[in-house]
Design a protein around this motif. Structure first.
Motif, PDB file in Angstrom:
ATOM      1  N   GLY A   9       4.170  -9.325  -4.158  1.00  0.00           N
ATOM      2  CA  GLY A   9       3.455 -10.232  -3.261  1.00  0.00           C
ATOM      3  C   GLY A   9       3.363 -11.593  -3.926  1.00  0.00           C
ATOM      4  N   ASP A  32       8.770 -10.589  -3.417  1.00  0.00           N
ATOM      5  CA  ASP A  32       8.256 -10.893  -2.078  1.00  0.00           C
ATOM      6  C   ASP A  32       9.298 -10.481  -1.059  1.00  0.00           C
ATOM      7  OD1 ASP A  32       5.700 -12.719  -1.163  1.00  0.00           O
ATOM      8  OD2 ASP A  32       7.291 -12.750   0.332  1.00  0.00           O
ATOM      9  N   ASP A  34       9.885 -12.292   1.600  1.00  0.00           N
ATOM     10  CA  ASP A  34      10.362 -13.542   2.198  1.00  0.00           C
ATOM     11  C   ASP A  34      11.436 -14.167   1.286  1.00  0.00           C
ATOM     12  OD1 ASP A  34      10.694 -16.185   2.980  1.00  0.00           O
ATOM     13  OD2 ASP A  34       8.577 -16.463   3.498  1.00  0.00           O
ATOM     14  N   LEU A  86      -0.999  -8.122  -2.722  1.00  0.00           N
ATOM     15  CA  LEU A  86      -0.725  -8.353  -1.310  1.00  0.00           C
ATOM     16  C   LEU A  86      -1.966  -8.849  -0.593  1.00  0.00           C
ATOM     17  CD1 LEU A  86       2.184  -7.444  -0.823  1.00  0.00           C
ATOM     18  CD2 LEU A  86       1.117  -5.835  -2.384  1.00  0.00           C
ATOM     19  N   THR A  88      -4.837  -8.947   2.283  1.00  0.00           N
ATOM     20  CA  THR A  88      -5.550  -7.948   3.087  1.00  0.00           C
ATOM     21  C   THR A  88      -6.368  -8.705   4.130  1.00  0.00           C
ATOM     22  OG1 THR A  88      -7.311  -7.954   1.433  1.00  0.00           O
ATOM     23  CG2 THR A  88      -5.682  -6.198   1.264  1.00  0.00           C
ATOM     24  N   ASP A  98      -6.918  -5.393   7.210  1.00  0.00           N
ATOM     25  CA  ASP A  98      -5.602  -4.896   7.578  1.00  0.00           C
ATOM     26  C   ASP A  98      -4.842  -4.597   6.274  1.00  0.00           C
ATOM     27  OD1 ASP A  98      -2.973  -4.571   8.235  1.00  0.00           O
ATOM     28  OD2 ASP A  98      -2.804  -6.414   9.426  1.00  0.00           O
ATOM     29  N   SER A 100      -1.918  -3.124   5.957  1.00  0.00           N
ATOM     30  CA  SER A 100      -0.510  -2.770   6.191  1.00  0.00           C
ATOM     31  C   SER A 100       0.429  -3.343   5.123  1.00  0.00           C
ATOM     32  CB  SER A 100      -0.079  -3.192   7.592  1.00  0.00           C
ATOM     33  OG  SER A 100      -0.281  -4.565   7.765  1.00  0.00           O
ATOM     34  N   GLN A 101       0.142  -4.540   4.616  1.00  0.00           N
ATOM     35  CA  GLN A 101       1.032  -5.119   3.594  1.00  0.00           C
ATOM     36  C   GLN A 101       0.984  -4.297   2.301  1.00  0.00           C
ATOM     37  OE1 GLN A 101       0.572  -9.414   2.885  1.00  0.00           O
ATOM     38  NE2 GLN A 101      -0.381  -9.613   4.886  1.00  0.00           N
ATOM     39  N   LEU A 102      -0.228  -3.886   1.964  1.00  0.00           N
ATOM     40  CA  LEU A 102      -0.421  -3.110   0.743  1.00  0.00           C
ATOM     41  C   LEU A 102       0.263  -1.745   0.864  1.00  0.00           C
ATOM     42  CD1 LEU A 102      -1.987  -3.466  -1.899  1.00  0.00           C
ATOM     43  CD2 LEU A 102      -3.975  -2.475  -0.788  1.00  0.00           C
ATOM     44  N   ALA A 104       2.694  -0.928   2.852  1.00  0.00           N
ATOM     45  CA  ALA A 104       4.156  -1.094   2.925  1.00  0.00           C
ATOM     46  C   ALA A 104       4.729  -1.322   1.521  1.00  0.00           C
ATOM     47  CB  ALA A 104       4.506  -2.260   3.842  1.00  0.00           C
ATOM     48  N   ALA A 105       4.016  -2.066   0.692  1.00  0.00           N
ATOM     49  CA  ALA A 105       4.514  -2.353  -0.657  1.00  0.00           C
ATOM     50  C   ALA A 105       4.581  -1.074  -1.495  1.00  0.00           C
ATOM     51  CB  ALA A 105       3.617  -3.388  -1.340  1.00  0.00           C
ATOM     52  N   SER A 123      -5.486  -6.732  -5.147  1.00  0.00           N
ATOM     53  CA  SER A 123      -5.966  -7.210  -3.842  1.00  0.00           C
ATOM     54  C   SER A 123      -7.416  -6.779  -3.602  1.00  0.00           C
ATOM     55  CB  SER A 123      -5.104  -6.621  -2.730  1.00  0.00           C
ATOM     56  OG  SER A 123      -3.732  -6.809  -2.986  1.00  0.00           O
TER      57      SER A 123
END
Ligand code: UDX
Length: 437
Positions: A9, A32, A34, A86, A88, A98, A100-102, A104-105, A123
């Motif tokens: 992240g 990342d 991106d 990530l 949150t 949320d 979801s980023q954590l 997914a990682a 996070s």
């Protein structure tokens, strides 16, 4: 000992952590999803405004201690420690976080972890997340129990991120019995003698949200008092100064004004309330709803004052807004009180011109409907009211005498209580504040 670590992240927290760990001499791979961001970071281009960070990034890229990538397989092969940095954010449908980023990682990395390693969550998360992620990690990683998890919350403030990371007030380590504590103590060893609290997952997770909730409460406390000060004809700035002399209270985070915003405090108190409700202890944090309400009321109050100064209506009125970032020394406009007020005033029909020393690009993207100026004078030209909404030093040191001729009517709302009322009034201005007569 020098360690090989990855930082997953590359946002505010991740870039800072990656660059600072490299500065300590560790080998760091930042990750990342991106690709464009990764390419820019590898060229030494910092996508955020943060004092001292670009220099640190470039120095460590050049020294070969730091690089950025996108591949979780490469990360698993590279690192013995993997930091989870990530975002949150608040969920769209509720106050909860949320994750979801954590998730997914962890899901992307875990299947590649085939040797002993330590995942370290940084996070801000609802209590119970680490326990859940630890189970998921053991289930998904080929290394099984060899892939450990620790929770090591981060307390950095935007604008002071490098200093807060290299000289933190404290280090909190939420660990299970195993190698985690020794590994993390060794990793952070070069920071020197920093007070370190070693505890379980749940306590470590809660330390962070409890700290942010306390800070938010302190700000809303003084803002509630500011409302009473306004009604009673008292001065909240002098009051805060007097309170601050009591060491038990302290002056910091007691600046009344437009209240708190940003990517942390607002969403963290909401997520804390939501989590407490899930745990059946919602009543305990009921007061945080008031903290949130008081904070949001500051924005309404600022709009009311501005309308009053504009003569009772915003129709055909030009309003100059100084500040778009949620606080000075940042280009972050997430939940920015300044931008919220500017938008509300524009919706009521005013012509609003916003100037900010760093956050204009971000503001333009988020609120393309507003007009943007290239300087204070540019924003102030022909304005009927000037609003100081973010206390950048270049605004707090404005010369009222030199500025006045540029406006149609010299009226100012000092929404951060940073101007000297007497100086401004003497220079011919109508002066209003949030919390002072
Ligand atoms: C905060 C915490 O301070 C940090 O420890 C945590 O890791 C992340 O959240 P940050 O969001 O960078 O950091 O901003 P901070 O400096 O805490 O300010 C938060 C908001 O409170 C800003 O909008 C600021 O303008 C406002 N504020 C702060 C006040 O209104 N009055 C004050 O006295 C202090």
């Amino acid at each position: 000992m020098r360690h090989r670590l990855t930082v997953i992240g590359s946002g505010y927290l991740g870039i800072t952590h990656a660059a600072c760990m490299a500065e300590l001499g560790h080998q760091v791979l930042g990750l990342d999803i991106d690709e464009d961001r990764v390419r820019r970071l590898n060229q030494g281009e910092l996508p955020i405004h943060e004092q001292g960070l670009e220099e640190l990034l470039r120095r460590n890229l050049a020294a070969g201690r730091l690089r950025f990538g996108t591949d979780p397989r490469e990360a698993a092969a590279f690192g013995d420690l993997h930091f989870l940095c990530l975002g949150t954010p608040q969920r769209k449908d509720s106050g909860a976080a949320d994750l979801s980023q954590l998730d997914a990682a962890v899901d992307a990395l875990a299947p590649h972890l085939d040797r002993p390693c330590l995942l370290v969550g940084k996070s801000t998360v609802p209590v119970g997340t680490a326990e859940r992620l630890a189970a998921r990690l053991t289930a998904l990683a080929p290394a099984g129990e060899g892939a450990e998890l620790a929770w090591n919350p981060e307390f950095l403030r935007e604008g002071h991120a490098v200093q807060d990371t290299l000289a933190p007030d404290r280090i909190v380590l939420g660990v299970r019995p195993g190698r985690a504590e020794a590994l993390l103590r060794d990793l952070y060893g070069p920071l020197g003698d920093i007070p370190t609290v070693v505890t379980d997952y749940a306590t470590a997770e809660l330390v962070k949200v409890a700290a942010n909730a306390f800070l938010a409460t302190k700000i809303s406390y003084i803002n509630a008092i500011a409302e009473v000060c306004e009604a009673a004809g008292a001065d909240v700035v002098r009051l805060a100064e007097a309170l601050g002399h009591d060491d038990r209270i302290g002056r910091r985070f007691l600046s009344a004004g437009l209240g708190f915003g940003g990517g942390c405090l607002p969403k963290d108190i909401r997520a804390f309330v939501a989590r407490a409700e899930e745990l059946g202890t919602g009543e305990s944090l009921e007061f945080l709803r008031q903290v949130d309400a008081i904070n949001l009321r500051r924005r309404t109050r600022a709009v009311d004052h501005a309308r009053d100064l504009a003569g009772g209506s915003f129709t055909n009125r030009r309003i100059a807004v100084l500040g778009a970032a949620f606080k000075p020394d940042s280009d972050d406009i997430r939940d920015s009180p300044a931008l919220d007020v500017a938008t509300a005033i524009a919706r009521e029909g005013a012509h609003v011109s916003v100037y900010d020393p760093a956050a204009l690009d971000n503001a333009r993207k988020a609120r393309p409907d507003l007009d943007y100026a290239t300087s204070t004078i540019d924003a102030a030209r022909g304005a009927h009211v000037l609003l100081l909404l973010t206390e950048w030093p270049e605004f707090t040191t404005l010369d009222p005498t030199a500025l006045a001729p540029h406006l149609a009517t010299p009226a100012v709302l000092d929404a951060r209580n940073v101007l000297d009322p007497r100086t401004w009034r003497t220079a011919g201005w109508t002066y209003r504040s949030l919390g002072r007569r």
